[in-house]
Scaffold this active site. Structure first.
Site, PDB file in Angstrom:
ATOM      1  N   LYS A  77       2.014 -28.633  14.604  1.00 23.03           N
ATOM      2  CA  LYS A  77       3.050 -28.236  13.640  1.00 23.03           C
ATOM      3  C   LYS A  77       3.137 -29.325  12.591  1.00 23.03           C
ATOM      4  O   LYS A  77       2.924 -30.506  12.889  1.00 23.03           O
ATOM      5  CB  LYS A  77       4.397 -28.139  14.369  1.00 23.03           C
ATOM      6  CG  LYS A  77       5.427 -27.342  13.620  1.00 23.03           C
ATOM      7  CD  LYS A  77       5.303 -25.873  13.940  1.00 23.03           C
ATOM      8  CE  LYS A  77       6.273 -25.046  13.122  1.00 23.03           C
ATOM      9  NZ  LYS A  77       6.170 -23.614  13.475  1.00 23.03           N
ATOM     10  N   GLY A 177      19.068  -8.235  13.167  1.00 22.74           N
ATOM     11  CA  GLY A 177      18.215  -8.892  12.168  1.00 22.74           C
ATOM     12  C   GLY A 177      17.152  -7.923  11.696  1.00 22.74           C
ATOM     13  O   GLY A 177      16.017  -7.931  12.164  1.00 22.74           O
ATOM     14  N   GLY A 179      15.002  -7.668   9.466  1.00 28.58           N
ATOM     15  CA  GLY A 179      14.120  -8.306   8.496  1.00 28.58           C
ATOM     16  C   GLY A 179      12.684  -7.954   8.820  1.00 28.58           C
ATOM     17  O   GLY A 179      12.394  -6.879   9.362  1.00 28.58           O
ATOM     18  N   VAL A 181      10.491  -8.976  11.094  1.00 27.38           N
ATOM     19  CA  VAL A 181      10.178  -8.664  12.494  1.00 27.38           C
ATOM     20  C   VAL A 181      10.948  -7.420  12.952  1.00 27.38           C
ATOM     21  O   VAL A 181      10.376  -6.478  13.513  1.00 27.38           O
ATOM     22  CB  VAL A 181      10.528  -9.876  13.402  1.00 27.38           C
ATOM     23  CG1 VAL A 181      10.416  -9.497  14.878  1.00 27.38           C
ATOM     24  CG2 VAL A 181       9.614 -11.057  13.081  1.00 27.38           C
ATOM     25  N   GLY A 182      12.257  -7.414  12.691  1.00 32.90           N
ATOM     26  CA  GLY A 182      13.123  -6.354  13.203  1.00 32.90           C
ATOM     27  C   GLY A 182      12.788  -4.968  12.674  1.00 32.90           C
ATOM     28  O   GLY A 182      12.724  -3.992  13.435  1.00 32.90           O
TER      29      GLY A 182
HETATM   30  P1  NAD Z   1      13.394 -12.396   7.978  1.00 30.36           P
HETATM   31  O1  NAD Z   1      14.068 -13.426   7.135  1.00 30.36           O
HETATM   32  O2  NAD Z   1      12.437 -11.445   7.362  1.00 30.36           O
HETATM   33  O3  NAD Z   1      14.531 -11.492   8.683  1.00 30.36           O
HETATM   34  C1  NAD Z   1      15.631 -12.018   9.318  1.00 30.36           C
HETATM   35  C2  NAD Z   1      16.744 -10.969   9.261  1.00 30.36           C
HETATM   36  O4  NAD Z   1      17.840 -11.428  10.049  1.00 30.36           O
HETATM   37  C3  NAD Z   1      17.299 -10.712   7.867  1.00 30.36           C
HETATM   38  O5  NAD Z   1      17.459  -9.324   7.688  1.00 30.36           O
HETATM   39  C4  NAD Z   1      18.671 -11.391   7.872  1.00 30.36           C
HETATM   40  O6  NAD Z   1      19.601 -10.757   7.031  1.00 30.36           O
HETATM   41  C5  NAD Z   1      19.041 -11.220   9.329  1.00 30.36           C
HETATM   42  N1  NAD Z   1      20.045 -12.161   9.825  1.00 30.36           N
HETATM   43  C6  NAD Z   1      20.200 -13.483   9.539  1.00 30.36           C
HETATM   44  N2  NAD Z   1      21.266 -13.970  10.195  1.00 30.36           N
HETATM   45  C7  NAD Z   1      21.765 -12.952  10.916  1.00 30.36           C
HETATM   46  C8  NAD Z   1      22.856 -12.835  11.813  1.00 30.36           C
HETATM   47  N3  NAD Z   1      23.631 -13.878  12.087  1.00 30.36           N
HETATM   48  N4  NAD Z   1      23.088 -11.619  12.380  1.00 30.36           N
HETATM   49  C9  NAD Z   1      22.292 -10.566  12.117  1.00 30.36           C
HETATM   50  N5  NAD Z   1      21.252 -10.625  11.274  1.00 30.36           N
HETATM   51  C10 NAD Z   1      21.003 -11.793  10.687  1.00 30.36           C
HETATM   52  O7  NAD Z   1      12.749 -13.220   9.173  1.00 30.36           O
HETATM   53  P2  NAD Z   1      11.637 -12.723  10.195  1.00 30.36           P
HETATM   54  O8  NAD Z   1      10.303 -13.151   9.711  1.00 30.36           O
HETATM   55  O9  NAD Z   1      11.879 -11.284  10.515  1.00 30.36           O
HETATM   56  O10 NAD Z   1      11.950 -13.620  11.469  1.00 30.36           O
HETATM   57  C11 NAD Z   1      13.051 -13.333  12.317  1.00 30.36           C
HETATM   58  C12 NAD Z   1      13.005 -14.279  13.502  1.00 30.36           C
HETATM   59  O11 NAD Z   1      11.808 -14.086  14.233  1.00 30.36           O
HETATM   60  C13 NAD Z   1      13.028 -15.762  13.142  1.00 30.36           C
HETATM   61  O12 NAD Z   1      13.773 -16.432  14.124  1.00 30.36           O
HETATM   62  C14 NAD Z   1      11.578 -16.168  13.219  1.00 30.36           C
HETATM   63  O13 NAD Z   1      11.427 -17.544  13.540  1.00 30.36           O
HETATM   64  C15 NAD Z   1      11.104 -15.308  14.363  1.00 30.36           C
HETATM   65  N6  NAD Z   1       9.663 -15.024  14.363  1.00 30.36           N
HETATM   66  C16 NAD Z   1       9.073 -14.452  13.273  1.00 30.36           C
HETATM   67  C17 NAD Z   1       7.719 -14.139  13.314  1.00 30.36           C
HETATM   68  C18 NAD Z   1       7.045 -13.439  12.154  1.00 30.36           C
HETATM   69  O14 NAD Z   1       5.911 -12.991  12.344  1.00 30.36           O
HETATM   70  N7  NAD Z   1       7.661 -13.307  10.989  1.00 30.36           N
HETATM   71  C19 NAD Z   1       6.971 -14.412  14.459  1.00 30.36           C
HETATM   72  C20 NAD Z   1       7.603 -14.993  15.562  1.00 30.36           C
HETATM   73  C21 NAD Z   1       8.963 -15.280  15.494  1.00 30.36           C
END
Ligand code: NAD
Length: 370
Positions: A77, A177, A179, A181-182
Site C-alpha cells: 500500500k 451506501g 454507490g 459497490v452498492g
Molecule cells: P462510493 O463513494 O462510490 O459509494 C459510497 C456510497 O455510500 C455513496 O452513495 C455515499 O453516499 C454512501 N454513504 C456514505 N456515507 C454513508 C452513510 N453514513 N450511510 C449510508 N450511505 C453512506 O464508494 P464505493 O467505491 O462504492 O465503496 C464503498 C465501500 O466499499 C468503501 O468502504 C470502499 O472502501 C469499499 N470497497 C470498494 C471497492 C470498489 O471496488 N470500489 C472494493 C472493495 C471495497
C-alpha cells in the site's frame, strides 16, 4: 528495537520506503508487506491525515485479501500526504514524482484507492509502466464502471444463501451506501430475481417491502439525486435501515456501521461485507450468536482486486469476470464450511485460510516474506 522495526511480525512488512521531495512538497510512504506469493498489488491512498501505521495496516489487509483470492500477488500500500481535491496540476506533479521515486521498487504495483482514480494510475503508468486500474484506452478494465466488486458480492450471496438452504430468487436485500459497490451489487442480485427492499446513501434511506425498481433507482442516483427522494412515501430514517427485514444486508459505505448497540436489531439472515470492516468485533460475535452469517470483507469484496490482477496479466474483461465468479464462490464456500466445522466465526476462518496460503507461499522462498 528501533522504532522503525516496531511494525514487523512474522509476515512482514518486507520494506517501508519514505519519499520526500521538498521542491514540490512531496511526502509519501510505501509499505511492501509480504511478497512471498508475487509482486504486491495495493492502492495509492491520498489524504491529508494518512500515516505509516495506517499504510502498514492496509498493506497487511492486502496481503490477506490477495492470498485469500488465490492471486499470485502479495500485499502493499502507498499513502501520499495531501488533500486529493488540490488543483489537478499540483496533484499530477506529486503523483508523477512519487511514481519516479518508486521506479526501482519493482515488487509494488500501484492501484487506485481513496483520493486516486484511473487518471492517477495513467500518470503512474506513463512514468514507470507499473499500475493497474488503468483507463480503458491503456488496456484497463474499468472495474467501478462495470461493477466488479458488486458482481463478486452477488456470487458470494448465492453461495452463502445456499449454505443457509435457500436461493437468490425472491430473496430480499437491503443496501447501505448506494454507490459504486452498492448499486452494482443490487443490479446483479436483481438480475437473479432478488428484491431490493431498502437502500441508502449519505443523505438518507428509502424502503419498499414490495421491492424498489433497481434500474430506475440507479438512473435516479446517477442523475445526482438522493436515494431518499426516489420514493417519498418510502422514506425511512437512515438508522432504521439496519432493522429492515430481509435475507441479505449489504454494508457498502463506511467502516464500523454494525456495532454492539444495533447488531441486536438486525433482521436479516446474511450480512455481505461490501465495505471494509463494516462490523466491529463485538458486533460480529453478536450476529454469530443470533445465527446471522457474516461473509467477511476480504472474501466478499475481492472482486475489484481480482479484476485488477487479471488486468495486470493482460486478461480480457470476460476472463476477469469469470475469475471473480470462480474465486469468490470457492472462497465463500470454503470459509463458511470451515467456520461451521470448526465452530469459529467466519472472519477467523477467513484469516486462517489467508494466513495458511501466505505461509505456504513463504515456504517456497529462499528467504521468507520476499
Ligand atoms: P462510493 O463513494 O462510490 O459509494 C459510497 C456510497 O455510500 C455513496 O452513495 C455515499 O453516499 C454512501 N454513504 C456514505 N456515507 C454513508 C452513510 N453514513 N450511510 C449510508 N450511505 C453512506 O464508494 P464505493 O467505491 O462504492 O465503496 C464503498 C465501500 O466499499 C468503501 O468502504 C470502499 O472502501 C469499499 N470497497 C470498494 C471497492 C470498489 O471496488 N470500489 C472494493 C472493495 C471495497
Amino acid at each position: 528495537m528501533e522504532a522503525a522495526f516496531s511494525l514487523g511480525d512474522e509476515l512482514g512488512p518486507a520494506k517501508v520506503v519514505h519519499v520526500h521531495e521538498p521542491g514540490i512538497g512531496l511526502r509519501a510512504t510505501l509499505v511492501v508487506d509480504n511478497v512471498a506469493a508475487g509482486p504486491s498489488i495495493g492502492g495509492l491512498r491520498m489524504a491529508a491525515d494518512v500515516s505509516t501505521e495506517e499504510c502498514a495496516r492496509l498493506a497487511r489487509a492486502m496481503t490477506f485479501k490477495n492470498a485469500a483470492a488465490g492471486l499470485p500477488h502479495g500485499g502493499g500500500k502507498s499513502v501520499l500526504y495531501g488533500d486529493p481535491r488540490m488543483p489537478r496540476e499540483k496533484k499530477e506533479a506529486l503523483i508523477r514524482a512519487l511514481a519516479c521515486a518508486l521506479r526501482g521498487v519493482d515488487d509494488y504495483i500501484f492501484g487506485p484507492d481513496m483520493g486516486t482514480d484511473e487518471t492517477a494510475m495513467a500518470w503512474v503508468h506513463d512514468e514507470i509502466g507499473r499500475a493497474v486500474g488503468l483507463p480503458r484506452e491503456l488496456g484497463g478494465i474499468p472495474l467501478d464502471e462495470l461493477g466488479a466488486t458488486g458482481f463478486g458480492l452477488r456470487h458470494a450471496a448465492e453461495i452463502a444463501l445456499h449454505h443457509l438452504g435457500r436461493g437468490l430468487a425472491g430473496a430480499r436485500c437491503a443496501v447501505q451506501g448506494f454507490g459504486s459497490v452498492g448499486m452494482h451489487a443490487a443490479r446483479f442480485l436483481a438480475e437473479q430475481g432478488a428484491l431490493l427492499v431498502a437502500a441508502s446513501d449519505s443523505h438518507g434511506a428509502v424502503a419498499d417491502p414490495a421491492g424498489l425498481d433497481v434500474a430506475a433507482l440507479i438512473e435516479h442516483k446517477r442523475s445526482g439525486k438522493a436515494v431518499s427522494d426516489f420514493l417519498p412515501k418510502g422514506r425511512i430514517r437512515a438508522e432504521e435501515l439496519v432493522a429492515v427485514e430481509c435475507e441479505i444486508w449489504i454494508p457498502a459505505a463506511r467502516p464500523d456501521v454494525i456495532r454492539a448497540e444495533n447488531a441486536p436489531r438486525m433482521r436479516t439472515r446474511l450480512v455481505l461485507s461490501g465495505a471494509n470492516i463494516p462490523a466491529t468485533d463485538e458486533a460480529e460475535r453478536i450476529l454469530h450468536e443470533r445465527g446471522i452469517v457474516l461473509v467477511p470483507d476480504f472474501i466478499a469484496n475481492a472482486g475489484g482486486v481480482i479484476c485488477a490482477a487479471m488486468e495486470w496479466q493482460g486478461a480480457t474483461q470476460s476472463a476477469a469476470f469469470d475469475a471473480i465468479a470462480e474465486r469468490i464462490r470457492a472462497n465463500t464456500a470454503a470459509v463458511l464450511e470451515s467456520a461451521k466445522q470448526r465452530r469459529v466465526l467466519p472472519r477467523q476462518a477467513a484469516v486462517d485460510l489467508a494466513r495458511e496460503r501466505v505461509r505456504r507461499a513463504m515456504a517456497t522462498r529462499r528467504w521468507s516474506i520476499f
